[in-house]
Motif scaffolding. Structure first.
Motif, PDB file in Angstrom:
ATOM      1  N   ALA A  86       1.436  50.147 101.422  1.00 45.52           N
ATOM      2  CA  ALA A  86       0.104  50.660 101.116  1.00 45.52           C
ATOM      3  C   ALA A  86      -0.624  49.735 100.137  1.00 45.52           C
ATOM      4  O   ALA A  86      -1.824  49.464 100.296  1.00 45.52           O
ATOM      5  N   PHE A  87       0.119  49.230  99.145  1.00 47.29           N
ATOM      6  CA  PHE A  87      -0.499  48.340  98.152  1.00 47.29           C
ATOM      7  C   PHE A  87      -0.997  47.054  98.800  1.00 47.29           C
ATOM      8  O   PHE A  87      -2.156  46.650  98.613  1.00 47.29           O
ATOM      9  N   TRP A  88      -0.126  46.422  99.583  1.00 45.38           N
ATOM     10  CA  TRP A  88      -0.503  45.131 100.180  1.00 45.38           C
ATOM     11  C   TRP A  88      -1.573  45.312 101.271  1.00 45.38           C
ATOM     12  O   TRP A  88      -2.448  44.455 101.431  1.00 45.38           O
ATOM     13  N   ASP A  89      -1.517  46.423 101.991  1.00 43.42           N
ATOM     14  CA  ASP A  89      -2.566  46.690 102.989  1.00 43.42           C
ATOM     15  C   ASP A  89      -3.930  46.881 102.312  1.00 43.42           C
ATOM     16  O   ASP A  89      -4.965  46.393 102.801  1.00 43.42           O
ATOM     17  N   HIS A  90      -3.906  47.573 101.171  1.00 42.15           N
ATOM     18  CA  HIS A  90      -5.151  47.788 100.422  1.00 42.15           C
ATOM     19  C   HIS A  90      -5.689  46.465  99.899  1.00 42.15           C
ATOM     20  O   HIS A  90      -6.910  46.207  99.963  1.00 42.15           O
ATOM     21  N   LEU A  91      -4.782  45.599  99.402  1.00 46.86           N
ATOM     22  CA  LEU A  91      -5.212  44.288  98.905  1.00 46.86           C
ATOM     23  C   LEU A  91      -5.843  43.474 100.036  1.00 46.86           C
ATOM     24  O   LEU A  91      -6.891  42.822  99.851  1.00 46.86           O
ATOM     25  N   GLU A  92      -5.213  43.529 101.215  1.00 44.25           N
ATOM     26  CA  GLU A  92      -5.730  42.763 102.347  1.00 44.25           C
ATOM     27  C   GLU A  92      -7.120  43.255 102.752  1.00 44.25           C
ATOM     28  O   GLU A  92      -8.019  42.455 103.057  1.00 44.25           O
ATOM     29  N   SER A  93      -7.306  44.563 102.757  1.00 44.21           N
ATOM     30  CA  SER A  93      -8.617  45.105 103.125  1.00 44.21           C
ATOM     31  C   SER A  93      -9.682  44.694 102.116  1.00 44.21           C
ATOM     32  O   SER A  93     -10.835  44.426 102.495  1.00 44.21           O
ATOM     33  N   GLU A  94      -9.318  44.616 100.827  1.00 40.62           N
ATOM     34  CA  GLU A  94     -10.278  44.191  99.800  1.00 40.62           C
ATOM     35  C   GLU A  94     -10.677  42.736  99.987  1.00 40.62           C
ATOM     36  O   GLU A  94     -11.854  42.377  99.869  1.00 40.62           O
ATOM     37  N   GLU A 103     -10.628  42.146  92.391  1.00 36.13           N
ATOM     38  CA  GLU A 103     -10.091  42.718  91.157  1.00 36.13           C
ATOM     39  C   GLU A 103      -8.572  42.891  91.204  1.00 36.13           C
ATOM     40  O   GLU A 103      -7.863  42.525  90.270  1.00 36.13           O
ATOM     41  N   HIS A 104      -8.045  43.449  92.296  1.00 36.80           N
ATOM     42  CA  HIS A 104      -6.589  43.621  92.377  1.00 36.80           C
ATOM     43  C   HIS A 104      -5.875  42.267  92.448  1.00 36.80           C
ATOM     44  O   HIS A 104      -4.793  42.090  91.854  1.00 36.80           O
ATOM     45  N   ALA A 105      -6.434  41.335  93.139  1.00 36.86           N
ATOM     46  CA  ALA A 105      -5.826  39.998  93.221  1.00 36.86           C
ATOM     47  C   ALA A 105      -5.807  39.347  91.844  1.00 36.86           C
ATOM     48  O   ALA A 105      -4.822  38.675  91.474  1.00 36.86           O
TER      49      ALA A 105
END
Length: 495
Positions: A86-94, A103-105
């Motif tokens: 879920a974390f990495w999928d969210h990062l990819e979508s951002e 921001e997360h990156a």
């Protein structure tokens, strides 16, 4: 991104085989309850943890930290996979947004920067300044506001820096990072390799710390245990009981000898050697029931002592098998070169894991009996001698199967000789390197017995060095209850 570590010791030895450090803070059953604060409890637990870890690093050359994740099919492993995905999928979508959301990156880059800085040695100012300059998160945020972040350039810098800091064993991991194009997968793999580098750094630190600990371990362990004792005065209850039982056994032995000796003065008070009492206590550990708690002063070596006991149990069975075979078959095989070793090679694989709850010793002994009979008959036939008849084979297999029975005469005899040999190690001065004389019937396991004996003597001699003053106070209190007993002396009594 926290890493799940486990401390790994050869033969599945764990750092805390007894569970939580707090579980080891002893409170004797017969002692009155003592109210201690939570802070006192945690202070004693920390001291115990420090003592245990230092001891393990110093005495176990194979002690290391191993990267270990949750099993994939376990509940914890499944939860971790879901959360991480879920974390990495969210990062990819951002990052795929237009314009990208960084921001997360940026938070990941900040964490990577801290990890890289933690790997630097004192004096590496140039690299430190470079890392802080390139991974300046304030600057990266400013670039993000203008959609000017070179995220692949930052990732490449991180990979090159990791290549300079990592151990040679990680070179292949660095190559794989350089071949990864997808930025999200690349960041995920960067954290994976950084976690491995943390483990490498920890093991490198342990390796460098070991010689220093070995030089100062006696004083360190004694001081730490004294701190534990001051926090929890009941921390010697089990040790006192262990020594008391050994003393009572010695008194009983002296009483039996006196009653069997005509003209002995039964009114005189027996004289007991403190060293003999202590050595008898150490011998008990080779037959200890490790389902119950071991004396507090031996906790750091509990796993090693248990492994020695298990090895001696296996060696006893092997010696019994060989003695029974030689006595049953007689001169026809006694003089055959290496025949005893051949019997040992048959027995060892079938006794592997004999100390596990699921192991069926009777079944293993029956299998050994069958193979021993086959081996004996083959040897006899090859030399033109008659094979064993059915009655002799049945007798041989029956005697081997009965080794497991309580009070079996052959088993009792071999056990006494093993105990005598191990006792002989304790009688040797710690500086003396020669081996005690091997009792009869144990020659087939001589090499293994000498190895186990050396390990055992090493554990005992070191334990005496560390805890000798505490033992001296306990023995003084038990043998001379009228004498005052003070704090453990700083000098260790002679063996």
């Amino acid at each position: 991104m926290k890493q799940h570590f486990s401390l790994c010791v050869e033969h599945h030895q764990q750092l805390y085989p007894w569970g939580s450090p707090c579980a080891l803070l002893p409170f004797g059953k017969s002692s009155p309850p003592k109210i201690i604060t939570f802070d006192e409890l945690m202070a004693a637990a920390r001291n115990l943890t420090d003592l245990t870890l230092a001891h393990e690093i110093a005495v176990n050359a194979n002690f290391c930290i191993k990267d270990e994740d949750f099993p994939r099919n376990s509940f914890a492993g499944t939860v971790k996979q879901i959360v991480h995905k879920a974390f990495w999928d969210h990062l990819e979508s951002e990052l795929n947004e237009d314009p990208p959301e960084y921001e997360h990156a940026i938070k990941l880059f900040e964490e990577i920067k801290e990890i890289l800085l933690s790997f630097l040695t004192p004096g590496a100012n140039r690299m430190q300044n470079q890392i802080c300059e390139v991974l300046d998160t304030d600057l990266i945020r400013q670039q993000a506001e203008h959609n000017a972040v070179d995220i692949h350039g930052l990732a490449n810098y991180i990979i090159n820096t990791m290549g300079k800091l990592c151990a040679p064993i990680r070179d292949n991991d660095i190559k794989q990072l350089k071949a990864t194009d997808n930025i999200v997968e690349l960041l995920r793999q960067i954290f994976r390799v950084l976690d491995l580098m943390k483990v490498d750094m920890a093991n490198y630190t342990i390796q460098n710390l070991r010689p220093h600990l070995q030089r100062h371990l006696v004083d360190y362990e004694r001081t730490k245990f004294q701190e534990i004792l001051e926090e929890t005065p009941s921390a010697l209850d089990l040790t006192t009981e262990w020594i008391k039982e050994s003393m009572e056994d010695e008194l009983s032995s002296i009483s039996d000898e006196s009653s069997s000796s005509p003209g002995a003065d039964s009114s005189s008070k027996p004289i007991i050697s403190p060293t003999l009492v202590l050595n008898n206590g150490y011998l008990k550990l080779l037959q200890w029931d490790y389902h119950k708690t071991i004396p507090e002063t031996l906790i750091t070596d509990e796993v090693r002592l248990q492994e020695l006991r298990e090895k001696l149990n296996q060696l006893k069975i092997i010696a019994c098998v060989c003695l029974i075979t030689n006595n049953t078959v007689g001169a026809a095989i006694v003089d055959v070169p290496d025949f005893a070793d051949q019997l040992k090679r048959i027995s060892v694989p079938l006794l592997e894991g004999m100390n596990k709850k699921t192991f069926d010793l009777k079944e293993a002994l029956n299998a050994i009996g069958v193979q021993i009979c086959s081996k004996v008959n083959r040897s006899l036939t090859e030399r033109g001698l008659p094979a064993l008849n059915e009655e002799m084979q049945s007798n041989l297999m029956g005697q081997i199967a009965h080794i497991v029975e309580e009070n079996n005469p052959v088993s009792s005899l071999i056990d006494k000789r093993i105990q005598f040999f191990m006792r002989s190690f304790l009688a040797l001065p710690s500086f003396q390197k020669c081996m005690p004389t091997m009792p009869g019937g144990l020659s087939v396991i001589q090499t293994e017995m000498e190895f186990v004996g050396s390990q055992y003597a090493s554990i005992v001699n070191f334990n005496k060095q560390v805890y000798g003053p505490f033992y001296a106070n306990i023995l003084r209190k038990l043998l001379f209850p009228e004498a005052p007993v003070g704090k453990a002396e700083t000098e260790t009594p002679a063996n």
